[in-house]
Design an enzyme around this catalytic site. Structure first.
Site, PDB file in Angstrom:
ATOM      1  N   HIS A 143      -9.500  31.551   2.721  1.00 21.55           N
ATOM      2  CA  HIS A 143     -10.607  32.495   2.903  1.00 21.55           C
ATOM      3  C   HIS A 143     -10.073  33.929   2.984  1.00 21.55           C
ATOM      4  CE1 HIS A 143     -14.494  33.900   4.739  1.00 21.55           C
ATOM      5  NE2 HIS A 143     -13.670  34.785   5.287  1.00 21.55           N
ATOM      6  N   GLU A 144      -9.053  34.134   3.788  1.00 15.77           N
ATOM      7  CA  GLU A 144      -8.491  35.477   3.984  1.00 15.77           C
ATOM      8  C   GLU A 144      -7.818  35.988   2.703  1.00 15.77           C
ATOM      9  OE1 GLU A 144      -8.801  37.484   6.705  1.00 15.77           O
ATOM     10  OE2 GLU A 144     -10.255  35.993   7.282  1.00 15.77           O
ATOM     11  N   HIS A 147     -10.387  37.412   0.399  1.00 13.42           N
ATOM     12  CA  HIS A 147     -10.801  38.794   0.684  1.00 13.42           C
ATOM     13  C   HIS A 147      -9.825  39.763  -0.008  1.00 13.42           C
ATOM     14  CE1 HIS A 147     -14.112  38.330   3.440  1.00 13.42           C
ATOM     15  NE2 HIS A 147     -13.420  37.723   4.383  1.00 13.42           N
ATOM     16  N   GLU A 201     -18.363  37.693   2.681  1.00 11.64           N
ATOM     17  CA  GLU A 201     -17.989  36.481   3.411  1.00 11.64           C
ATOM     18  C   GLU A 201     -18.233  35.235   2.557  1.00 11.64           C
ATOM     19  OE1 GLU A 201     -16.551  35.725   6.563  1.00 11.64           O
ATOM     20  OE2 GLU A 201     -15.940  37.712   5.961  1.00 11.64           O
TER      21      GLU A 201
END
Ligand SMILES: [Zn+2]
Length: 270
Positions: A143-144, A147, A201
């Site tokens: 997920h990070e 980003h 997100e």
């Protein structure tokens, strides 16, 4: 003088606009993230600021004696990072050549983040207190990393830049005024530490899920991870959740993506 400065910033803004403008930082992948992004600030400008902020975090942790204290845990994270980074070229070829880094901070806080350009930081608390499996760690890291691949911080700085209140910030980004420290502080607040938008997100969830599946981590772990987060947030909300609000709709969206990513996971296990 003020008028001159504003004119200079406007001119810089226009030239930045012609150079970058609207584009998408990543390929669509199997999950199909395809959104045009407003990118007025250059990657180099964002990377310079974030490298500064990451270096300060490392330095602070080192001086407190809490940096990379658990070698086994650090190696575990590095292995997971290597497998995920091995898949980033699905989304953008240049990211495979980024200077990826992994560090840990010994702390009870439930926190983890990736700084633009691929600098990963995990707090031991999030791993130990939530008793995370490798697959669940891969879900957070994926997920990070997503980003960073989508350059969400750069996008947010650009949005600020595009508004009137962003003029002062723009001036400082272009080296026209204000001290370096103040600049780093402002940019840190605007682009690097505030919560991402819901759209961002959701994109990070989608891409992260595909990355972990391709790297051979069970995508279902993204669901159990957020369930653990939800449970943990019932007491004192962990730091990670202030930037990554958890909700039933988030978990439902992850569930709905399983048919797309499960075949990728099965393929990677063969
Ligand atoms: Zn996020």
């Amino acid at each position: 003088m003020k008028k001159l400065l504003t004119t200079t910033v406007m001119a810089a803004s226009l030239s930045a606009l012609t150079l970058t403008g609207c584009t998408s930082t990543t390929s669509t992948g199997a999950v199909g993230v395809d959104r045009q992004q407003l990118l007025l600030v250059s990657s180099e400008q964002v990377l310079a600021l974030s490298a500064q902020s990451y270096a300060k975090t490392i330095q602070d942790a080192k001086s407190k004696g809490v940096l990379d204290t658990n070698t086994a845990q650090l190696n575990r994270l590095k292995n997971i990072a290597n497998r995920l980074v091995g898949q980033v070229d699905v989304y953008r070829a240049d990211a495979a050549k980024w200077q990826w880094e992994v560090h840990t901070i010994k702390s009870n806080d439930l926190n983890a983040f990736v700084v633009p350009g691929g600098k990963i930081m995990f707090y031991s608390g999030i791993i130990d207190r939530l008793n995370l499996t490798d697959d669940e760690i891969a879900a957070i890291m994926g997920h990070e990393i997503s980003h960073a691949l989508r350059e969400h911080s750069r996008e947010r700085l650009s949005r600020e830049y595009a508004t009137q209140t962003g003029i002062g910030l723009a001036a400082s980004i272009f080296g026209l005024s204000q001290g370096q420290a103040e600049l780093a502080g402002t940019a840190g607040n605007l682009g690097l530490s505030l919560p991402h938008s819901r759209t961002q997100e959701s994109e990070a969830d989608q891409i992260g899920l595909e990355l972990m599946a391709r790297a051979g981590y069970n995508p279902q772990a993204a669901v159990t991870l957020w369930q653990k987060m939800q449970k943990a947030s019932q007491g004192e909300p962990p730091q990670f959740l202030s930037t990554h609000p958890t909700s039933s709709s988030r978990i439902a969206e992850l569930q709905s993506l399983m048919p797309k990513v499960t075949p990728l996971y099965q393929q990677s296990r063969r």
